[in-house]
Design a protein around this motif. Structure first.
Motif, PDB file in Angstrom:
ATOM      1  N   ARG A 500      65.136 -58.008  -9.977  1.00  0.00           N
ATOM      2  CA  ARG A 500      65.396 -57.650 -11.381  1.00  0.00           C
ATOM      3  C   ARG A 500      66.318 -56.435 -11.506  1.00  0.00           C
ATOM      4  N   THR A 501      66.762 -55.917 -10.413  1.00  0.00           N
ATOM      5  CA  THR A 501      67.583 -54.706 -10.443  1.00  0.00           C
ATOM      6  C   THR A 501      68.910 -54.947 -11.157  1.00  0.00           C
ATOM      7  N   PRO A 515      84.402 -53.110 -15.808  1.00  0.00           N
ATOM      8  CA  PRO A 515      83.127 -53.423 -15.163  1.00  0.00           C
ATOM      9  C   PRO A 515      82.091 -53.822 -16.215  1.00  0.00           C
ATOM     10  N   TRP A 516      81.235 -54.757 -15.858  1.00  0.00           N
ATOM     11  CA  TRP A 516      80.220 -55.234 -16.810  1.00  0.00           C
ATOM     12  C   TRP A 516      78.846 -55.109 -16.165  1.00  0.00           C
ATOM     13  N   THR A 517      78.001 -54.279 -16.774  1.00  0.00           N
ATOM     14  CA  THR A 517      76.642 -54.062 -16.279  1.00  0.00           C
ATOM     15  C   THR A 517      75.650 -54.490 -17.339  1.00  0.00           C
ATOM     16  N   THR A 518      74.665 -55.235 -16.923  1.00  0.00           N
ATOM     17  CA  THR A 518      73.667 -55.724 -17.879  1.00  0.00           C
ATOM     18  C   THR A 518      72.414 -54.850 -17.836  1.00  0.00           C
ATOM     19  N   LYS A 519      71.664 -54.921 -18.911  1.00  0.00           N
ATOM     20  CA  LYS A 519      70.381 -54.227 -19.003  1.00  0.00           C
ATOM     21  C   LYS A 519      69.311 -55.235 -19.415  1.00  0.00           C
ATOM     22  N   ASN A 520      68.108 -54.985 -18.958  1.00  0.00           N
ATOM     23  CA  ASN A 520      66.974 -55.771 -19.436  1.00  0.00           C
ATOM     24  C   ASN A 520      66.415 -55.115 -20.690  1.00  0.00           C
ATOM     25  N   SER A 521      66.186 -55.911 -21.709  1.00  0.00           N
ATOM     26  CA  SER A 521      65.759 -55.343 -22.990  1.00  0.00           C
ATOM     27  C   SER A 521      64.407 -54.653 -22.900  1.00  0.00           C
ATOM     28  N   ASP A 522      63.597 -55.028 -21.884  1.00  0.00           N
ATOM     29  CA  ASP A 522      62.294 -54.367 -21.747  1.00  0.00           C
ATOM     30  C   ASP A 522      62.371 -53.124 -20.866  1.00  0.00           C
ATOM     31  N   LYS A 532      62.151 -69.614 -12.711  1.00  0.00           N
ATOM     32  CA  LYS A 532      61.285 -70.103 -13.780  1.00  0.00           C
ATOM     33  C   LYS A 532      60.760 -68.947 -14.617  1.00  0.00           C
ATOM     34  N   ASP A 533      60.297 -67.884 -13.948  1.00  0.00           N
ATOM     35  CA  ASP A 533      59.799 -66.722 -14.670  1.00  0.00           C
ATOM     36  C   ASP A 533      60.929 -65.973 -15.374  1.00  0.00           C
ATOM     37  N   ALA A 534      62.086 -65.957 -14.736  1.00  0.00           N
ATOM     38  CA  ALA A 534      63.217 -65.201 -15.285  1.00  0.00           C
ATOM     39  C   ALA A 534      63.702 -65.814 -16.600  1.00  0.00           C
ATOM     40  N   LEU A 535      63.756 -67.151 -16.671  1.00  0.00           N
ATOM     41  CA  LEU A 535      64.191 -67.769 -17.918  1.00  0.00           C
ATOM     42  C   LEU A 535      63.112 -67.633 -18.981  1.00  0.00           C
ATOM     43  N   ALA A 536      61.837 -67.754 -18.559  1.00  0.00           N
ATOM     44  CA  ALA A 536      60.748 -67.606 -19.518  1.00  0.00           C
ATOM     45  C   ALA A 536      60.756 -66.227 -20.156  1.00  0.00           C
ATOM     46  N   SER A 537      61.067 -65.203 -19.355  1.00  0.00           N
ATOM     47  CA  SER A 537      61.091 -63.835 -19.877  1.00  0.00           C
ATOM     48  C   SER A 537      62.476 -63.405 -20.309  1.00  0.00           C
ATOM     49  N   SER A 538      63.447 -64.296 -20.176  1.00  0.00           N
ATOM     50  CA  SER A 538      64.828 -64.030 -20.583  1.00  0.00           C
ATOM     51  C   SER A 538      65.371 -62.764 -19.928  1.00  0.00           C
ATOM     52  N   THR A 539      65.186 -62.663 -18.624  1.00  0.00           N
ATOM     53  CA  THR A 539      65.622 -61.482 -17.874  1.00  0.00           C
ATOM     54  C   THR A 539      67.146 -61.482 -17.736  1.00  0.00           C
ATOM     55  N   ASN A 540      67.788 -60.508 -18.356  1.00  0.00           N
ATOM     56  CA  ASN A 540      69.250 -60.471 -18.397  1.00  0.00           C
ATOM     57  C   ASN A 540      69.875 -60.275 -17.021  1.00  0.00           C
ATOM     58  N   THR A 541      69.268 -59.396 -16.192  1.00  0.00           N
ATOM     59  CA  THR A 541      69.908 -59.080 -14.918  1.00  0.00           C
ATOM     60  C   THR A 541      69.947 -60.288 -13.987  1.00  0.00           C
ATOM     61  N   VAL A 571      84.406 -65.192 -19.848  1.00  0.00           N
ATOM     62  CA  VAL A 571      84.134 -63.849 -19.334  1.00  0.00           C
ATOM     63  C   VAL A 571      82.646 -63.765 -18.999  1.00  0.00           C
ATOM     64  N   PRO A 572      82.250 -62.856 -18.115  1.00  0.00           N
ATOM     65  CA  PRO A 572      80.850 -62.777 -17.685  1.00  0.00           C
ATOM     66  C   PRO A 572      79.848 -62.593 -18.831  1.00  0.00           C
ATOM     67  N   ALA A 573      80.272 -61.904 -19.898  1.00  0.00           N
ATOM     68  CA  ALA A 573      79.338 -61.595 -20.984  1.00  0.00           C
ATOM     69  C   ALA A 573      78.785 -62.835 -21.684  1.00  0.00           C
ATOM     70  N   ILE A 574      79.440 -63.979 -21.516  1.00  0.00           N
ATOM     71  CA  ILE A 574      78.907 -65.177 -22.163  1.00  0.00           C
ATOM     72  C   ILE A 574      77.537 -65.549 -21.615  1.00  0.00           C
ATOM     73  N   ALA A 575      77.184 -65.006 -20.443  1.00  0.00           N
ATOM     74  CA  ALA A 575      75.865 -65.283 -19.860  1.00  0.00           C
ATOM     75  C   ALA A 575      74.745 -64.897 -20.805  1.00  0.00           C
ATOM     76  N   LEU A 576      75.001 -63.884 -21.635  1.00  0.00           N
ATOM     77  CA  LEU A 576      73.980 -63.407 -22.571  1.00  0.00           C
ATOM     78  C   LEU A 576      74.188 -63.948 -23.971  1.00  0.00           C
ATOM     79  N   GLY A 577      75.122 -64.900 -24.137  1.00  0.00           N
ATOM     80  CA  GLY A 577      75.245 -65.597 -25.411  1.00  0.00           C
ATOM     81  C   GLY A 577      76.143 -64.948 -26.427  1.00  0.00           C
ATOM     82  N   THR A 578      77.308 -64.454 -25.992  1.00  0.00           N
ATOM     83  CA  THR A 578      78.240 -63.828 -26.934  1.00  0.00           C
ATOM     84  C   THR A 578      79.074 -64.845 -27.702  1.00  0.00           C
TER      85      THR A 578
END
Length: 786
Positions: A500-501, A515-522, A532-541, A571-578
């Motif tokens: 999760r880092t 450079p593009w760095t993501t953060k986890n909202s929690d 499976k757990d990562a999608l369930a918790s919507s882990t951005n990293t 671009v990479p940011a589309i991973a989070l739904g831009t």
């Protein structure tokens, strides 16, 4: 003397024969004169008469009818005539009996002219009733109309023309067909053109379902549909009295008993007034989409009438068969109508002047808000209309600051309504921007048939369709596209574990300028998670790590193959739904996963028929293979984790995670979905809580919901309410619960079908269900303040 008497007798005989001769001359001459007058009328010498061929096909404008997949009328397209003819067999007996008893009791015995009635009318000068038969009245409605009768000559000429045409109609049609035509041609007022429209408008039912007292009221309107108009608050006493006259006539001629008559005459009108207009009724946003579809269809040179003319959507009586299910459409609209006023109440509570001085906007200065509103002025209908009238920009802008009488939308006791007010147009713009709006579409993934389409909450006041026209950032609902690409290209398993880092994608990699760095909202970056757990918790990293492995271009290509037509910047940011994508596109894309990797283009129209039932258009399915059945199933399995252990678990009533959450009380009291069947889904929330999404699916139904304000600057302050799980998911849950309650719909409650030769391991167990979150929302207490 005897000789003189004989002479006198002969003279008397000669005189008598002279009278007899004159009598026959006058009598036969009169008959010939009448015949000649009738001939003159038939030749058109007394006024224009229709060509005989028109009797076989009377020219009347017919509304085009929109028909649902379950056989219900969703609405109609028309200009002036909202007319949809029906056959005699579709008329109830009590309706025909009421007409015969009141208008023409000898209808089945004469040949168009009632001799007995005509003689009575002549002798009593009309004091004991007229003599117009149903055939004559039909002739007048179809071909003559109501001319100026102040002149006796005009009245006589019209009556002669009616007689001629009535006889022709009797020769051309059966008695039953004449009755049906009369009911179909009559204007009952309030867009009630013909008996079918009138029955639906005044009683909310088809003619075949009319009760005796309802039939009597409608037949009573034949005397004067304006005077005896049953529209609420117009003339209820007069309408009821006229209805009772019809009931008297029915009893007089034995169609009902006196006891039944007495009982029915004591009843109220019991109207169910349901206006049929383009802005009211069910599926209004879908009907507006359909209008555009039909206009494009009619423009096509291959879609022409036999004579080469274009079809007219408003007058040619087309029948448009659609995939919309009227029951599911109603459940969808009910779900929106139940959730949106509750959500709006909380939004308004957070945007009082004391709590937000720039309400409903956040993060904008006063000057930015002024610019936003002025830009909106120039895009609005008011500006366009005044510009066409030749007004200057300065005059138009000034008009926005003048108080004006208007009706505005308002939620009233949890129901959509409107109120009269005086407001400056500029203030009304700001007022409407304070409303949260929904968009929702439901589709069968196996056929592509769209079952429900809700583009907003009230078409009269919010006409922009948020199903197909509106495109908004999709947030985490885009993540399954990233996961599917990674599983397809890297042969990953739901059980594969990632840290999760934080991860930084370097500048210039994949064309990213910085450079593009993501953060986890929690804020949690410790440990590892399975996919499976990562999608369930919507882990951005972890989503970012997958993007770093496969690259944005393959993800864009995957989205395009899934049916997304909107532009997506690779671009990479589309991973989070831009990306901005419509509900329509998202539902079709998700349906591909549910359909074992086969994309079906959404279908809304199955066929089009002309007024005679000739098929003019039949849809041809468009499908293509996008994913292997295995990859599609694994992606679905990942999304099932969202509803078992992620934010979608609030759809359940027995989830251990849910019982630990402060959300539990809200779910169990306000929205007790209690769904226990397999459900795959994904919530989505965009930056600043501007957009809330939920995409949910069962094996034979995929439904997407979006909720947000018109402008992204109008949004909830925190994730508590401003997340997909609070904004959009409740609509999905309410809708599905209603669909499951209706067993005739056969919405699946089964497992998603697993491929026979599945080689990817999917049976990994979530390690920390109690800690799984979705966009850091599960620990916040959500209670709607009603």
């Amino acid at each position: 003397m005897a000789k003189k008497k004989t002479t006198k007798s002969k003279t008397d005989t000669l005189d008598f024969s002279k009278y007899v001769r004159w009598f026959w001359i006058v009598f036969l001459g009169g008959i010939l004169a009448v015949v000649f007058i009738f001939l003159l009328a038939s030749w058109g010498a007394l006024g224009e008469m229709p060509d005989p061929s028109r009797l076989a096909n009377p020219e009347t404008n017919l509304a085009s009818e929109i028909i649902s997949s379950d056989g219900e009328t969703l609405g109609k397209f028309y200009f002036d005539d909202n007319r949809t003819p029906i056959g005699y067999e579709d008329l109830p007996k009590n309706l025909v009996d009421a007409l015969i008893a009141t208008e023409d009791v000898r209808h089945f015995d004469h040949s168009g002219i009632d001799g007995r009635g005509t003689l009575r009318a002549f002798v009593y000068l009309g004091r004991k009733g007229g003599a117009s038969t149903i055939s004559q009245q039909l002739a007048r409605q179809l071909f003559i109309g109501f001319r100026d009768k102040e002149s006796t000559t005009n009245a006589i000429i019209q009556k002669i023309q009616e007689w001629v045409l009535a006889i022709r109609l009797e020769r051309q049609y059966t008695k039953e067909e004449i009755i049906a035509m009369y009911f179909n041609i009559y204007d009952f007022g309030n867009n009630g053109d013909g008996i079918r429209s009138a029955s639906r408008i005044y009683f909310g039912k088809e003619p075949r379902d009319l009760e005796t007292k309802e039939s009597a009221m409608l037949v009573g309107m034949f005397k004067n549909s304006s005077l005896y108009n049953p529209r609420p608050h117009k003339n209820p006493v007069g309408v009821r009295n006229r209805r009772n006259v019809v009931l008297d006539q029915m009893a007089k001629y034995g169609y009902i008993t006196e006891a039944v008559r007495d009982s029915l005459q004591q009843t109220e009108l019991d109207l169910n007034y349901s206006p049929e207009s383009h802005r009211e009724g069910i599926a209004t946003y879908f009907r507006e989409y359909l209008r555009g579809f039909m206009k494009e269809w009619a423009k096509d040179d291959s879609n022409r009438k036999p004579n080469g003319d274009k079809y007219d959507l408003y007058t040619d009586g087309l029948k448009i068969y659609t995939t919309i299910d009227s029951r599911m459409q109603q459940y969808a609209e009910d779900a929106v109508g139940k959730h949106m006023p509750r959500l709006q109440a909380e939004f308004d509570n957070q945007n009082t002047p004391e709590r937000n001085k720039t309400a409903p906007f956040l993060d904008l200065s006063t000057s930015e808000i002024d610019k936003l509103l002025k830009d909106g002025m120039r895009r609005g209908e008011r500006w366009r209309i005044m510009k066409n009238l030749g007004k200057s920009d300065k005059e138009i802008e000034a008009s926005f600051y003048e108080p004006t009488d208007m009706k505005v939308f308002k939620w009233i006791d949890g129901e959509a309504g409107e109120v009269d007010t005086i407001m400056k147009p500029i203030d009304s713009m700001r007022y409407y921007k304070s409303f949260l709006r929904p968009g929702m579409m439901s589709m069968d993934p196996h056929t592509g048939h769209v079952k429900a389409w809700v583009g907003g909450m009230n078409y009269r006041h919010f006409q922009y369709d948020m199903v197909k026209q509106g495109k908004r950032q999709v947030g985490s609902t885009f993540k399954p596209f990233v996961y599917a690409t990674a599983i397809d290209q890297l042969q990953l398993s739901p059980c594969d574990v990632f840290p999760r880092t934080p991860i930084t994608i370097e500048a210039n990699k994949f064309g990213n300028p910085e450079p593009w760095t993501t953060k986890n909202s929690d804020g949690n970056y410790s440990g590892e998670q399975s996919l499976k757990d990562a999608l369930a918790s919507s882990t951005n990293t972890i989503t970012a790590r997958l993007m770093n492995e496969v690259g944005p271009q393959p993800v864009v290509e995957m989205a395009k193959k899934l049916g997304v037509t909107s532009d997506i910047l690779p671009v990479p940011a589309i991973a989070l739904g831009t990306a901005d994508i419509s509900v329509y596109e998202m539902v079709a894309a998700y349906a591909t996963f549910a359909n074992k990797g086969v994309y079906n283009k959404p279908v809304m129209v199955t066929r089009i028929e002309d007024k005679n039932g000739t098929i003019l258009y039949q849809f041809v399915p468009e499908s293509k293979d996008v994913l292997s059945e295995e990859v599609a199933y694994v992606t679905v399995n990942l999304m099932e984790g969202v509803t078992r252990a992620g934010s979608g678990a609030r759809l359940r009533h027995n989830s251990e995670w849910l019982k630990k959450s402060a959300m539990y009380k809200e779910v169990m009291t306000g929205y007790p979905y209690e769904l226990s069947n397999p459900i795959a889904g994904k919530t989505g929330t965009t930056q600043n809580q501007s957009d809330g999404w939920f995409m949910g699916m069962v094996p034979n139904l995929v439904t997407g919901v979006w909720v947000g304000a018109e402008d992204r600057a109008a949004h909830f302050k925190s994730i508590t309410y401003g997340q997909g799980a609070s904004m959009a998911l409740p609509i999905w849950g309410l809708y599905m619960k209603a669909c499951y309650a209706d067993e005739t719909l056969n919405v699946s409650q089964e497992e998603f079908e697993k491929p026979i030769d599945l080689t990817i391991d999917i049976d990994c167990t979530a390690k920390d269900e109690g800690d799984i979150t979705d966009e850091a929302d599960s620990n916040e207490n959500i209670e709607f303040d009603f």
